[in-house]
Scaffold this motif. Structure first.
Motif, mmCIF file in Angstrom:
data_model
loop_
_atom_site.group_PDB
_atom_site.id
_atom_site.type_symbol
_atom_site.label_atom_id
_atom_site.label_comp_id
_atom_site.label_asym_id
_atom_site.label_seq_id
_atom_site.Cartn_x
_atom_site.Cartn_y
_atom_site.Cartn_z
ATOM 1 N N ARG A 37 0.840 -1.205 0.000
ATOM 2 C CA ARG A 37 0.000 0.000 0.000
ATOM 3 C C ARG A 37 0.872 1.250 0.000
ATOM 4 N NH1 ARG A 37 -2.414 -1.057 4.724
ATOM 5 N NH2 ARG A 37 -3.167 -3.120 4.314
ATOM 6 N N THR A 38 1.929 1.211 0.785
ATOM 7 C CA THR A 38 2.857 2.344 0.842
ATOM 8 C C THR A 38 3.496 2.572 -0.523
ATOM 9 O OG1 THR A 38 3.319 1.936 3.176
ATOM 10 C CG2 THR A 38 4.927 3.252 1.966
ATOM 11 N N ALA A 39 3.887 1.487 -1.187
ATOM 12 C CA ALA A 39 4.493 1.609 -2.515
ATOM 13 C C ALA A 39 3.507 2.229 -3.505
ATOM 14 C CB ALA A 39 4.947 0.245 -3.021
ATOM 15 N N LYS A 51 7.985 6.834 -9.769
ATOM 16 C CA LYS A 51 7.770 5.485 -10.329
ATOM 17 C C LYS A 51 8.938 4.558 -10.007
ATOM 18 C CE LYS A 51 3.787 5.897 -12.333
ATOM 19 N NZ LYS A 51 2.634 5.304 -11.684
ATOM 20 N N GLU A 52 10.152 5.086 -10.100
ATOM 21 C CA GLU A 52 11.343 4.286 -9.806
ATOM 22 C C GLU A 52 11.354 3.854 -8.339
ATOM 23 O OE1 GLU A 52 16.125 5.008 -9.361
ATOM 24 O OE2 GLU A 52 15.048 6.172 -10.876
ATOM 25 N N GLU A 53 11.037 4.762 -7.444
ATOM 26 C CA GLU A 53 11.032 4.432 -6.022
ATOM 27 C C GLU A 53 9.879 3.500 -5.665
ATOM 28 O OE1 GLU A 53 11.410 7.958 -3.608
ATOM 29 O OE2 GLU A 53 13.329 8.485 -4.515
ATOM 30 N N GLN A 54 8.714 3.675 -6.295
ATOM 31 C CA GLN A 54 7.605 2.752 -6.070
ATOM 32 C C GLN A 54 7.999 1.342 -6.507
ATOM 33 O OE1 GLN A 54 4.480 4.624 -8.347
ATOM 34 N NE2 GLN A 54 3.589 5.600 -6.523
ATOM 35 N N ASN A 96 12.509 8.425 1.948
ATOM 36 C CA ASN A 96 13.562 7.795 1.172
ATOM 37 C C ASN A 96 13.434 6.282 1.359
ATOM 38 O OD1 ASN A 96 15.886 6.863 -0.025
ATOM 39 N ND2 ASN A 96 17.274 8.111 1.189
ATOM 40 N N PRO A 97 13.096 5.533 0.313
ATOM 41 C CA PRO A 97 12.871 4.100 0.478
ATOM 42 C C PRO A 97 14.135 3.261 0.574
ATOM 43 C CG PRO A 97 12.603 4.678 -1.806
ATOM 44 C CD PRO A 97 12.825 5.965 -1.050
#
Length: 135
Positions: A37-39, A51-54, A96-97
């Motif tokens: 859900r967080t993503a 999009k890259e971080e998701q 920051n993931p």
């Protein structure tokens, strides 16, 4: 025909160990859903990177959950859950993931003859959110 009372007596109730395992499985799935859900709702500091971080969050979660899916030791599962919660909280706090780097004080840098002590100190000082990463 079987009576309702007889049918109820035939139902096997799970043992406390089985109940604990079921509860732990539910907790693991809840954490996985929360991460996904967080993503899905993740907003990067730079909108171009969203999009890259998701994608990174989803891939990292999938990789780590698959790598540890056969873990049956309750203490290890609890440690992995705590690591997952910590990483999620840190990612949300700092927006920051990616895992945060670990810095050791210069007093822990020893000569080559103390390599085993240096490795032990390095492992002991490693934060819980970095246990699964190669950092």
């Amino acid at each position: 025909r079987i009576s309702l009372a007889l049918a109820a007596s035939l139902v096997v109730s799970p043992t406390p160990v089985a109940m604990a395992a079921l509860e732990r499985s539910r907790t693991v799935l809840d954490l996985y859903r929360c991460i996904l859900r967080t993503a899905r709702t993740w907003q990067a500091a730079d909108p171009a990177d969203t999009k890259e971080e998701q994608s990174y969050i989803k891939q990292e979660a999938h990789q780590l959950f698959i790598a540890n899916r056969n873990e049956s030791n309750p203490e290890r599962v609890d440690a992995l859950l705590e690591e997952g919660r910590s990483r999620l909280a840190i990612a949300l706090h700092y927006n920051n993931p990616y895992p945060r780097p670990m810095n050791l004080s210069q007093k822990y840098v020893m000569s080559a003859r103390h390599k085993s002590a240096q490795k032990r100190l390095h492992h002991q000082s490693k934060p819980i959110y970095l246990y699964s990463s190669d950092v």
